[in-house]
Design an enzyme around this catalytic site. Structure first.
Site, PDB file in Angstrom:
ATOM      1  N   ASP A 112     -44.976  11.847 -43.122  1.00  0.00           N
ATOM      2  CA  ASP A 112     -45.334  11.710 -44.544  1.00  0.00           C
ATOM      3  C   ASP A 112     -44.284  12.383 -45.424  1.00  0.00           C
ATOM      4  O   ASP A 112     -43.919  11.879 -46.490  1.00  0.00           O
ATOM      5  CB  ASP A 112     -46.748  12.223 -44.846  1.00  0.00           C
ATOM      6  N   TYR A 170     -49.485  -1.059 -31.935  1.00  0.00           N
ATOM      7  CA  TYR A 170     -49.137  -2.477 -31.914  1.00  0.00           C
ATOM      8  C   TYR A 170     -49.303  -3.101 -30.529  1.00  0.00           C
ATOM      9  O   TYR A 170     -49.067  -4.291 -30.361  1.00  0.00           O
ATOM     10  CB  TYR A 170     -47.717  -2.681 -32.432  1.00  0.00           C
ATOM     11  N   ASP A 173     -42.563   0.721 -39.018  1.00  0.00           N
ATOM     12  CA  ASP A 173     -42.881  -0.494 -39.758  1.00  0.00           C
ATOM     13  C   ASP A 173     -42.922  -0.163 -41.248  1.00  0.00           C
ATOM     14  O   ASP A 173     -42.313  -0.843 -42.091  1.00  0.00           O
ATOM     15  CB  ASP A 173     -44.254  -0.997 -39.261  1.00  0.00           C
ATOM     16  N   LYS A 208     -46.016  12.076 -36.583  1.00  0.00           N
ATOM     17  CA  LYS A 208     -47.221  12.730 -37.097  1.00  0.00           C
ATOM     18  C   LYS A 208     -47.760  13.644 -35.986  1.00  0.00           C
ATOM     19  O   LYS A 208     -48.957  13.672 -35.706  1.00  0.00           O
ATOM     20  CB  LYS A 208     -48.237  11.646 -37.498  1.00  0.00           C
TER      21      LYS A 208
END
Ligand code: NAP
Length: 496
Positions: free
Chosen positions: A224, A144, A248, A191
């Site tokens: 995930d 971002y 987000d 991740k």
């Protein structure tokens, strides 16, 4: 001086009569209705607050201010340090900058805090499971930062920047939140199995910070799996801290677990300023109809009261809200259907009438003052004992196949202190060949390792680039560095 810094590190503007001055931005669409309802409840609860009402959003864009945030609003927040805002539209055609993002960035509100909990009489597939969790999203770094380039006409790049300083700060923030809310557990969702350096930085910072909070259970979870677990067994989570984009997505998922956007508050908190707002937007189709659920803005104000260390008023309002929902007599259209739902004003009045009442089953969590985390403010937060440039990745645009490209690069590097280690295409080694059947685009990374003594010098690197440039269009360079003997770069898929 009206601006004070509390023992917990928070800045706030206290008037002579003891009231705290905050900036109020009514916002667009349903914003003014939600904010008005919230101010009525705050007034009825005798919250010791004073307000400066300021503009931002659609009305400001229409005046031709491209940021959507006029100077008076920036100055007011700079003075009060605390804002309660309604949702702001991002109208297309007036500069197209988000006024929300402008505010978050201007005041470096690095932590986005989104609590969700089960509410009585608000139907969800998870009713009865006791969901009560907070997503703490890093709010200023990651993808971002918006640093993007078209590297070839057909290949785009976004830089994902994650700093140790930003990661340590958000990790400490999450542990402090666990402490302030009397919780036991925090999960860090990353991740890092794939992005070992960027996402891995948050994981490593989280694991280091955890050592300072021995009473708090600290778990790492791959993001995930966090999404999967949140849908399967959300009640196992208390606080989840995560990077910007993961946060987000996960925090919208969690809003969906508890009955929708009408019930999802949030806070954007930084070292200097805190901005409280609903997760939802301006919901234009409901604007001006007196049917919108103002709970998300009201709960954002409750978060603000706790930030301002006005715990008794926060508890008073939260109890009245829970009592109203538990009673189930006056509920808004998003809960019972818009044909049967109460008006926003009726619902607000019911909450006001219930101030002082304690719900039978639903509980308000006890809060201690939240301590703003302190981290070393130095620009260079990590200083290695040793560092060395061990090579360079040169990114080139070409439609050559890997074999002729590799051979040409080897020939170009002859006589230099570099050798071609490999060439990759979108992260997978394609030269020397690996036996894989990788698809190709016109964007190659050519990895050259230094063979000389010590480290590669800039002149040597630039000479190599000049040679590559004599045959190929290059668009990007990345030095390969070692810090304290550890490589500061990852290998390509298939690279030995
Ligand atoms: P939205 O305004 O959040 O509305 C989407 C849907 O969520 C609504 O149609 C409604 O669902 C439900 N909803 C939202 N607020 C609710 C409330 N208080 N009570 C009950 N239901 C509520 O999202 P959007 O339509 O995508 O965005 C509209 C504008 O808001 C855009 O200009 C966007 O840029 C802006 N926005 C601003 C912020 C912010 O200021 N922080 C955040 C998000 C979006 P149903 O249709 O199912 O009834």
């Amino acid at each position: 001086m009206p601006l004070i810094t509390t023992e917990t590190g928070k800045k706030m503007h206290v008037l002579e009569d003891g009231r705290k001055l905050i900036t109020v931005i009514p916002g667009d669409g349903v914003g003014p209705e939600c904010v008005e309802a919230t101010l009525k409840v705050l007034e009825a609860a005798k919250a010791p607050l004073a307000y400066e009402v300021r503009e931002a959003g659609a009305s400001v864009f229409k005046k031709g201010i491209a940021s959507g945030v006029p100077q008076e609003t920036v100055e007011s927040i700079g003075k009060t340090r605390v804002a309660l805002k309604g949702p702001l539209e991002t109208p297309v055609g007036y500069g197209e900058k988000s006024a929300n993002v402008t505010l978050r960035k201007l005041f470096e509100t690095y932590a986005n805090v989104r609590p969700v909990r089960e509410f009585p009489n608000v139907p969800t597939p998870y009713a009865g499971r006791g969901i009560d969790l907070v997503v703490v999203r890093e709010n200023v770094e990651d993808l971002y930062a918006g640093i993007e380039h078209m590297q070839t006409p057909g290949v785009a790049q976004t830089l994902k920047l994650i700093s140790w300083k930003g990661s340590e700060k958000i990790a400490r923030f999450a542990f402090e939140l666990v402490r302030a809310e009397g919780r036991k557990r925090v999960h860090c969702a990353t991740k890092s199995n794939i992005m070992k350096l960027s996402e891995g930085t948050l994981k490593r910072a989280f694991e280091k910070v955890a050592q300072d909070y021995p009473g708090i259970e600290a778990h790492h979870i791959i993001v995930d799996n966090a999404a999967h677990q949140l849908v399967k067994r959300p009640e196992q989570f208390e606080v989840i801290v995560t990077t910007n984009m993961n946060g987000d997505i996960l925090s919208d998922l969690t809003s969906g677990l508890i009955g929708g956007l009408g019930f999802a508050p949030s806070a954007n908190i930084g070292d200097e300023v805190a901005i409280f707002e609903a997760v939802h937007g301006s919901a234009p189709k409901y604007a001006g109809q007196n049917v919108i659920n103002p709970t998300a803005v009201l709960l954002s104000a409750v978060m603000m009261l706790r930030y301002l260390e006005e715990f008794a008023t926060a508890d008073l309002i939260e109890n009245a809200l829970l009592y109203t929902l538990e009673e189930g007599r006056v509920l808004t259209g998003d809960v019972v259907g818009y044909d049967r739902g109460a008006k926003t004003t009726e619902y607000t009045e019911a909450i006001i009438q219930n101030l002082g009442k304690i719900p039978k089953r639903a509980r308000v969590r006890e809060h201690k003052p939240f301590r703003l985390p302190k981290v070393d403010g130095a620009i260079a937060a990590v200083v290695p004992k040793s560092r060395r440039v061990v090579g360079v990745d040169v990114f080139v645009e070409t439609d050559l196949l890997p074999e002729p490209l590799g051979k040409a690069l080897e020939a170009l590097a002859e006589g230099t202190p570099f050798r071609l280690k490999m060439v990759s295409n979108r992260g997978t080694q394609v030269y020397p060949p690996t036996g894989g059947l990788t698809g190709l685009v016109d964007h190659y990374r050519c990895r050259f390792l230094y063979r000389g003594e010590g480290e590669a010098g800039d002149e040597e690197i630039l000479d190599l680039v000049r040679r590559v440039a004599s045959r190929f269009r290059w668009m990007h360079l990345e030095k390969l560095q070692e810090f304290d003997g550890e490589p500061g770069f990852t290998k390509a898929q298939g690279e030995d």
